[in-house]
Design a protein around this motif. Sequence first.
Motif, mmCIF file in Angstrom:
data_model
loop_
_atom_site.group_PDB
_atom_site.id
_atom_site.type_symbol
_atom_site.label_atom_id
_atom_site.label_comp_id
_atom_site.label_asym_id
_atom_site.label_seq_id
_atom_site.Cartn_x
_atom_site.Cartn_y
_atom_site.Cartn_z
ATOM 1 N N ARG A 216 0.802 -1.216 0.228
ATOM 2 C CA ARG A 216 -0.169 0.134 -0.144
ATOM 3 C C ARG A 216 0.879 1.138 0.021
ATOM 4 N NH1 ARG A 216 -3.719 -1.718 4.971
ATOM 5 N NH2 ARG A 216 -3.488 0.559 5.423
ATOM 6 N N ARG A 217 2.091 0.941 0.453
ATOM 7 C CA ARG A 217 3.021 2.201 0.640
ATOM 8 C C ARG A 217 3.905 2.457 -0.462
ATOM 9 N NH1 ARG A 217 6.331 2.321 5.437
ATOM 10 N NH2 ARG A 217 6.256 4.444 4.784
ATOM 11 N N ILE A 218 3.799 1.513 -1.569
ATOM 12 C CA ILE A 218 4.721 1.323 -2.666
ATOM 13 C C ILE A 218 3.539 1.258 -3.788
ATOM 14 C CG2 ILE A 218 6.474 0.442 -3.951
ATOM 15 C CD1 ILE A 218 7.112 -1.147 -1.216
ATOM 16 N N GLY A 219 3.331 2.695 -4.526
ATOM 17 C CA GLY A 219 2.435 2.496 -5.575
ATOM 18 C C GLY A 219 3.092 2.122 -6.806
ATOM 19 N N ALA B 225 -3.868 7.373 -4.388
ATOM 20 C CA ALA B 225 -5.111 7.488 -3.234
ATOM 21 C C ALA B 225 -4.507 6.801 -2.126
ATOM 22 C CB ALA B 225 -6.310 6.717 -3.948
ATOM 23 N N LEU B 226 -3.766 5.756 -2.107
ATOM 24 C CA LEU B 226 -3.185 5.306 -0.942
ATOM 25 C C LEU B 226 -2.192 5.966 -0.384
ATOM 26 C CD1 LEU B 226 -3.556 1.555 -2.421
ATOM 27 C CD2 LEU B 226 -4.746 2.521 -0.680
ATOM 28 N N GLU B 227 -1.845 7.305 -0.705
ATOM 29 C CA GLU B 227 -1.076 7.930 -0.298
ATOM 30 C C GLU B 227 0.566 6.994 -0.185
ATOM 31 O OE1 GLU B 227 -3.026 9.567 2.991
ATOM 32 O OE2 GLU B 227 -3.578 11.123 1.958
ATOM 33 N N PRO B 228 1.013 6.504 -1.038
ATOM 34 C CA PRO B 228 2.116 5.906 -1.069
ATOM 35 C C PRO B 228 3.434 6.673 -0.815
ATOM 36 C CG PRO B 228 1.794 6.230 -3.287
ATOM 37 C CD PRO B 228 0.532 6.750 -2.632
ATOM 38 N N ALA B 229 4.486 6.114 -0.098
ATOM 39 C CA ALA B 229 5.819 6.619 0.191
ATOM 40 C C ALA B 229 6.596 6.921 -1.100
ATOM 41 C CB ALA B 229 6.573 6.204 1.284
ATOM 42 N N MET B 230 6.236 6.118 -2.211
ATOM 43 C CA MET B 230 7.100 5.795 -3.397
ATOM 44 C C MET B 230 6.184 5.290 -4.461
ATOM 45 S SD MET B 230 10.595 3.573 -3.522
ATOM 46 C CE MET B 230 11.333 3.586 -5.289
ATOM 47 N N MET B 231 6.825 5.655 -5.573
ATOM 48 C CA MET B 231 6.036 5.046 -6.734
ATOM 49 C C MET B 231 6.757 4.389 -7.857
ATOM 50 S SD MET B 231 2.643 6.072 -6.780
ATOM 51 C CE MET B 231 2.198 6.728 -8.589
ATOM 52 N N LEU B 232 6.561 3.234 -8.350
ATOM 53 C CA LEU B 232 7.106 2.404 -9.178
ATOM 54 C C LEU B 232 6.499 2.655 -10.566
ATOM 55 C CD1 LEU B 232 7.594 -0.951 -7.199
ATOM 56 C CD2 LEU B 232 9.248 0.888 -7.446
ATOM 57 N N PHE B 233 7.254 2.686 -11.501
ATOM 58 C CA PHE B 233 6.402 2.946 -12.958
ATOM 59 C C PHE B 233 7.149 2.169 -14.017
ATOM 60 C CE2 PHE B 233 5.574 7.171 -10.874
ATOM 61 C CZ PHE B 233 4.387 7.448 -11.460
ATOM 62 N N ALA C 292 7.602 17.323 -8.675
ATOM 63 C CA ALA C 292 7.679 18.437 -8.030
ATOM 64 C C ALA C 292 7.057 18.549 -6.568
ATOM 65 C CB ALA C 292 6.950 19.444 -8.853
ATOM 66 N N ALA C 293 6.239 17.560 -6.261
ATOM 67 C CA ALA C 293 5.440 17.348 -4.970
ATOM 68 C C ALA C 293 6.434 16.765 -4.150
ATOM 69 C CB ALA C 293 4.144 17.079 -4.964
ATOM 70 N N GLY C 294 7.594 16.199 -4.720
ATOM 71 C CA GLY C 294 8.335 15.449 -3.675
ATOM 72 C C GLY C 294 8.156 13.937 -3.529
ATOM 73 N N MET C 295 7.549 13.425 -4.655
ATOM 74 C CA MET C 295 7.122 11.929 -4.782
ATOM 75 C C MET C 295 8.606 11.296 -5.099
ATOM 76 S SD MET C 295 5.236 9.408 -4.367
ATOM 77 C CE MET C 295 3.772 9.729 -4.204
ATOM 78 N N THR C 296 8.984 10.224 -4.191
ATOM 79 C CA THR C 296 10.012 9.500 -4.549
ATOM 80 C C THR C 296 9.804 8.333 -5.654
ATOM 81 O OG1 THR C 296 10.585 9.325 -2.317
ATOM 82 C CG2 THR C 296 11.707 7.587 -3.889
ATOM 83 N N MET C 297 10.339 8.248 -6.789
ATOM 84 C CA MET C 297 10.162 7.616 -7.971
ATOM 85 C C MET C 297 11.114 6.715 -8.499
ATOM 86 S SD MET C 297 7.313 10.011 -10.120
ATOM 87 C CE MET C 297 8.045 11.596 -10.140
ATOM 88 N N LEU C 298 10.457 5.369 -8.973
ATOM 89 C CA LEU C 298 11.741 4.578 -9.729
ATOM 90 C C LEU C 298 10.903 4.283 -10.924
ATOM 91 C CD1 LEU C 298 14.166 2.926 -9.781
ATOM 92 C CD2 LEU C 298 13.025 1.190 -8.523
#
Lengths: 245, 224
Positions: free
Chosen positions: A81-84, A156-164, A188-194
């Motif tokens: 849930r914390r990793i989108g 929507a789950l407010e993840p701390a990080m997103m995987l694309f 820009a909003a500070g999301m951590t992304m891989l």
Amino acid sequence: MTSPILHVRALRKNFGPTEVLRGIDLKIAPQELVFVIGPSGSGKSTLLRCCNRLEEPTSGAIHFDGVDLMARSTDINAMRRRIGMVFQSFNLYPHMTALGNVTLALRKVVGKSRAEADALGLAALDRVGLAAKAKSYPGELSGGQQQRVAIARALALEPAMMLFDEPTSALDPELVGSVLAVMRELKAAGMTMLVVSHEMRFARDAADRVIFMDHGLIVEESPPAQIFGAPQETRTQAFIAELTR
Amino acid sequence: MNAFLEAFFKPNLIAQYWPLILKGVLVTIEIAFAVVITGLLLGLLLAVIRSLQIKLLNALIVVFVDMFRALPPLVIVLIVYFGLPNIGISIPSFAVLWLVLSLVLAAFAEEIFWAGILSIPKGQWEAARSTGFGFLGTLAYIVLPQAVRLTVPPITNRTVAITKNTALGTVIGVPEILNQATTAQSFSGNATPLMMGALAYVILFIPVVALGRFLETRFAWRRS
């Protein structure tokens, strides 16, 4: 580097006799946008999918926000849930509206009421510019819109990080921009992304770091200006040359 | 023409036997309802158990399904009704018919639901799991709602085909439509009661077929 939010060590993944990942070490700091590039079959998607254990690693360690994802005691569903995650083929639920897609996990996994979930879901859809399409079914949306709904579903789950995972590869060229715009806003909003992607211009503009993978190993990693401007390794040079040809 | 009407639609026999046929209709409806509910639920349950991929259970399910799909329902009805009392188990004829047809429907329904579950793309599972759903949550909220919709047409067809087999009850004396009709036919020496029975089946099952068609459109969703 500040303490990493995602820390992968000696990650290996075999599919039968094929070694797809042959010892990956990777640290991602909070708010960092890391791009993974490489030829097809280099293992970049597998690496991404191992990060939330959608793909079960053969060996190695993965820590997310200090939690050992490989530990038996870890509730992997709670961690996910914390990793989108955003997929190449969107994978929206075709039997639900855009809002239904975005709110399902909020209601059935997190346990929020329908009203609460709808409010959060609409906010997430608004963030990707699709609040007006809340009642549309995936089949009624363009590919770009579907992918943005998929991003909203993860957000929507407010993840701390997103995987694309190649988020724009299945899109018609004119629809790519809308998805990248959303990803820029997230950055820009500070999301951590891989991000695994072939959008080199986006990588150049937005990435903090670019990783070049080949044959299941990280060959080179550096800021985009360097990896695109002056790649150090011959394999990287060949790949970049091929791309910009 | 008159001879034809005399043989199949004799008015005084219609008047005499319609209450009997109606009784049969009620019995048929009762059994059919019971069979549809238990058969479909058991079929769905078996398909869900099969999706857990436990080897031994899967083997048992496959054996059960293949056996009940291969055997003519009449054979099973006769074995259960006339065979089981020999080992001290006697089941009332109504219950035998319900049990056997439920199992047959469950066998076919399991295969159809299972095919439906398999036809849902892997990406749907992955998307659900990535948002924190467990296996059963994914099955319940994402996979089954889609799989069940896909299977409405074949399930309807199969359900109609198997509930029509309530007519087999006649050989073990369940007082359903055909049983009432053949009894009346042998008393009257005229085929009119059989025609009444046939008409009753048509009146009974055409709405079911229509309902299937309605569900098919009602549950359809716009596909990308």
